[in-house]
Design a protein around this motif. Structure first.
Motif, PDB file in Angstrom:
ATOM      1  N   HIS A  76      24.888 -40.077   6.580  1.00  0.00           N
ATOM      2  CA  HIS A  76      24.893 -39.058   5.506  1.00  0.00           C
ATOM      3  C   HIS A  76      25.137 -39.727   4.061  1.00  0.00           C
ATOM      4  O   HIS A  76      25.276 -39.299   2.985  1.00  0.00           O
ATOM      5  N   LYS A  77      25.663 -41.132   4.204  1.00  0.00           N
ATOM      6  CA  LYS A  77      25.996 -41.716   2.775  1.00  0.00           C
ATOM      7  C   LYS A  77      24.607 -42.715   2.456  1.00  0.00           C
ATOM      8  O   LYS A  77      24.600 -42.997   1.323  1.00  0.00           O
ATOM      9  N   MET A  87      36.823 -53.816   4.991  1.00  0.00           N
ATOM     10  CA  MET A  87      35.365 -52.974   4.873  1.00  0.00           C
ATOM     11  C   MET A  87      34.595 -53.790   4.068  1.00  0.00           C
ATOM     12  O   MET A  87      35.075 -54.519   3.098  1.00  0.00           O
ATOM     13  N   ASP A 112      33.469 -52.232   8.143  1.00  0.00           N
ATOM     14  CA  ASP A 112      33.084 -50.848   7.846  1.00  0.00           C
ATOM     15  C   ASP A 112      32.110 -50.949   6.625  1.00  0.00           C
ATOM     16  O   ASP A 112      32.519 -51.023   5.624  1.00  0.00           O
ATOM     17  N   HIS A 165      39.294 -46.939   4.783  1.00  0.00           N
ATOM     18  CA  HIS A 165      38.954 -45.556   4.791  1.00  0.00           C
ATOM     19  C   HIS A 165      39.815 -45.135   5.819  1.00  0.00           C
ATOM     20  O   HIS A 165      40.214 -45.890   6.645  1.00  0.00           O
ATOM     21  N   VAL A 199      29.958 -48.472   5.791  1.00  0.00           N
ATOM     22  CA  VAL A 199      29.142 -47.188   5.481  1.00  0.00           C
ATOM     23  C   VAL A 199      29.046 -47.033   4.022  1.00  0.00           C
ATOM     24  O   VAL A 199      27.739 -46.475   3.892  1.00  0.00           O
ATOM     25  N   GLN A 200      29.574 -47.616   3.103  1.00  0.00           N
ATOM     26  CA  GLN A 200      29.374 -47.415   1.712  1.00  0.00           C
ATOM     27  C   GLN A 200      28.074 -48.644   1.504  1.00  0.00           C
ATOM     28  O   GLN A 200      27.688 -48.615   0.216  1.00  0.00           O
ATOM     29  N   ASP A 232      33.937 -46.554  13.450  1.00  0.00           N
ATOM     30  CA  ASP A 232      35.080 -47.289  13.205  1.00  0.00           C
ATOM     31  C   ASP A 232      36.098 -47.161  14.211  1.00  0.00           C
ATOM     32  O   ASP A 232      36.895 -48.266  14.687  1.00  0.00           O
ATOM     33  N   ASN A 258      34.941 -46.954  -0.663  1.00  0.00           N
ATOM     34  CA  ASN A 258      34.474 -46.201  -1.080  1.00  0.00           C
ATOM     35  C   ASN A 258      35.090 -45.336  -2.377  1.00  0.00           C
ATOM     36  O   ASN A 258      34.275 -44.410  -3.060  1.00  0.00           O
ATOM     37  N   SER A 296      26.712 -44.925   8.398  1.00  0.00           N
ATOM     38  CA  SER A 296      26.661 -43.480   8.688  1.00  0.00           C
ATOM     39  C   SER A 296      25.552 -43.199   7.940  1.00  0.00           C
ATOM     40  O   SER A 296      25.222 -43.586   6.744  1.00  0.00           O
ATOM     41  N   GLY A 343      28.676 -40.967  13.604  1.00  0.00           N
ATOM     42  CA  GLY A 343      28.834 -41.225  12.177  1.00  0.00           C
ATOM     43  C   GLY A 343      29.880 -42.259  12.177  1.00  0.00           C
ATOM     44  O   GLY A 343      30.495 -43.047  13.032  1.00  0.00           O
ATOM     45  N   GLY A 344      30.009 -42.587  10.764  1.00  0.00           N
ATOM     46  CA  GLY A 344      31.146 -43.683  10.634  1.00  0.00           C
ATOM     47  C   GLY A 344      32.478 -43.571  11.082  1.00  0.00           C
ATOM     48  O   GLY A 344      32.962 -44.811  11.591  1.00  0.00           O
ATOM     49  N   SER A 345      33.054 -42.478  11.365  1.00  0.00           N
ATOM     50  CA  SER A 345      34.286 -42.345  11.660  1.00  0.00           C
ATOM     51  C   SER A 345      34.137 -42.743  13.285  1.00  0.00           C
ATOM     52  O   SER A 345      35.290 -43.722  13.562  1.00  0.00           O
TER      53      SER A 345
HETATM   54  C1  LIG Z   1      32.200 -41.797   4.798  1.00  0.00           C
HETATM   55  C2  LIG Z   1      32.893 -42.970   4.989  1.00  0.00           C
HETATM   56  C3  LIG Z   1      33.396 -43.246   6.552  1.00  0.00           C
HETATM   57  C4  LIG Z   1      33.271 -41.907   7.535  1.00  0.00           C
HETATM   58  O1  LIG Z   1      32.028 -41.886   7.848  1.00  0.00           O
HETATM   59  P1  LIG Z   1      31.685 -40.258   8.560  1.00  0.00           P
HETATM   60  O2  LIG Z   1      30.192 -40.457   8.938  1.00  0.00           O
HETATM   61  O3  LIG Z   1      31.618 -39.330   7.499  1.00  0.00           O
HETATM   62  O4  LIG Z   1      32.368 -40.071   9.543  1.00  0.00           O
HETATM   63  C5  LIG Z   1      33.878 -44.287   6.925  1.00  0.00           C
HETATM   64  N1  LIG Z   1      34.215 -45.381   6.034  1.00  0.00           N
HETATM   65  C6  LIG Z   1      33.880 -45.244   4.766  1.00  0.00           C
HETATM   66  C7  LIG Z   1      33.841 -46.386   4.035  1.00  0.00           C
HETATM   67  C8  LIG Z   1      33.110 -44.140   4.217  1.00  0.00           C
HETATM   68  O5  LIG Z   1      32.845 -44.055   3.241  1.00  0.00           O
END
Ligand SMILES: *Cc1c(COP(=O)(O)O)cnc(C)c1O
Length: 390
Positions: free
Chosen positions: A202-203, A148, A177, A101, A179-180, A76, A152, A200, A71-73
């Motif tokens: 799930h986003k 980033m 980052d 984040h 992710v968004q 990162d 988010n 990630s 995942g994103g975490s």
């Molecule tokens: C959701 C999110 C994360 C974390 O991602 P996960 O897959 O939930 O671990 C990291 N950075 C940003 C900007 C996010 O929105």
């Protein structure tokens, strides 16, 4: 009441139907371990590499620059800790921002306890960093810049190409980052001169617990997870084939549909933003007016608590998010809203509505119809509201 109006897509998205159908066979039919040599394992390996190619294509990378994570975490953490660990510099410095984040911020704080210097860049009232400040804080010891792509909470999109240019000029690695941003705005890691990028699943309509990190060929980085030889020994652990297939499919769909989706989301977002600002006095938009994610609406209302508003919205079947962090066990308002200079009491009255493909104009109309009354109800109960009825 079950959620009928889901407006918290920045927190997570439902798995897309097309994605679900694509991943189902990998649970009962093609369940082989991709490292084995018999037929069903080869199916897993094939699916793994096909997904890697799709994820790479979505951001302008090559497949061998994509590593799957949980995942994103994790991505990162890997970017920051992996680059710092691999650096041969005696003294190490990284640059990030005050609005990252927590997966970045808490990792940076951890690295500080290990002797790494960290600079947290300020942002302006719209949430943008200053390129001048960035250039001024780069030192000979700087090993990484991590900014980033899009925030988010307030949706602000950073000047990524300009940051990439500065990083390149000074010979410093650049992580973002994203992710968004992945699947929501166009990304080309070559054009943007990005060296590492987090995403990630799930986003963007893939399952939770799957992500990826792009690492430019030749970048020095150490693994975070040790074990088997998966992911070219940079990320051990039997591959989450179903999740990986889902991320590949979701990324492919999102990029193919981006133009159309952006048009739709931007229209809904702007209707929501303008509708709220026009119908509710003492409200203000947070984030950049134009350089913002297509689906992000973040608005502060004076004299109310965002958390109370969330409860009233939930009673109507509306899922949203607020700028105060009571839900995360702290009474402090969001660090992002603090960084853009909002006073505490206004930050506490913030509402984030994030839109995605499944939202409709009827849903936006429902919110615009209900919200003014709810805000007024809370204001009428507030001891600090000047317009209070006697
Ligand atoms: C959701 C999110 C994360 C974390 O991602 P996960 O897959 O939930 O671990 C990291 N950075 C940003 C900007 C996010 O929105």
């Amino acid at each position: 009441m079950p959620t009928k109006y889901y407006f918290d897509n920045a927190a997570t998205t439902p798995v897309r139907e097309e994605v679900l159908q694509e991943i189902l066979p990998y649970f009962r039919e093609y369940y082989g371990n991709a490292s084995s040599i018999y037929s069903i394992a080869k199916e897993s390996k094939k699916a793994l590499e096909a997904a890697r190619a799709k994820v790479a294509a979505a951001i302008g990378a090559t497949p061998d620059e994509i590593y799957f994570t949980a995942g994103g975490s994790e991505s990162d953490n890997m970017a920051l800790r992996g680059v710092v660990n691999a650096s041969k510099k005696e003294k190490k410095h990284i640059i990030t921002t005050k609005i990252e984040h927590h997966a970045i911020l808490h990792t940076a704080e951890f690295l500080e306890t290990k002797g790494v210097d960290v600079t947290y860049l300020n942002v302006d009232e719209f949430g943008k960093i200053s390129l001048e400040e960035l250039e001024n804080v780069i030192r000979p010891e700087t090993v990484l810049i991590s900014v980033m792509f899009a925030n988010n909470e307030i949706g602000t999109i950073q000047p990524i190409a300009e940051i990439g240019e500065i990083a390149k000029k000074h010979g410093v690695l650049f992580h973002t980052d994203a992710v968004q941003a992945v699947g929501h705005v166009p990304i080309d890691v070559e054009k943007l001169q990005v060296d590492l990028l987090s995403m990630s699943g799930h986003k963007l309509g893939a399952p939770k617990g799957i992500g990826a990190i792009y690492i430019r060929k030749g970048t020095r980085i150490s693994p975070l997870i040790f074990g088997g030889a998966q992911e070219k020994k940079l990320r051990a652990g039997t591959e989450n084939i179903a999740g990986i297939v889902g991320l590949g499919k979701a990324a492919e769909l999102a990029v193919a549909e981006m133009e159309e989706t952006t048009k739709k989301l931007t229209a809904l977002r702007d209707k929501l933003i303008h509708g709220i600002l026009e119908s509710i006095p003492d409200s203000r938009l947070n984030g950049h007016p134009t350089d913002r994610l297509p689906g992000n609406c973040n608005i502060s209302f004076s004299y109310i608590e965002g958390e109370s508003l969330l409860l009233l919205l939930d009673a109507l079947g509306i899922a949203a998010s607020s700028g105060s962090a009571c839900t995360s066990g702290s009474l402090d308002p969001s660090h992002v809203l603090m960084a853009i200079g909002l006073p505490h009491e206004i930050a506490h009255g913030s509402l984030r509505l994030t839109i995605d493909r499944e939202n409709t104009e009827e849903q936006v109309d429902f919110i615009l119809e209900k919200l003014p009354g709810l805000v007024q109800r809370l204001r009428d109960m507030s001891p600090v509201y000047p317009g209070k009825k006697a």
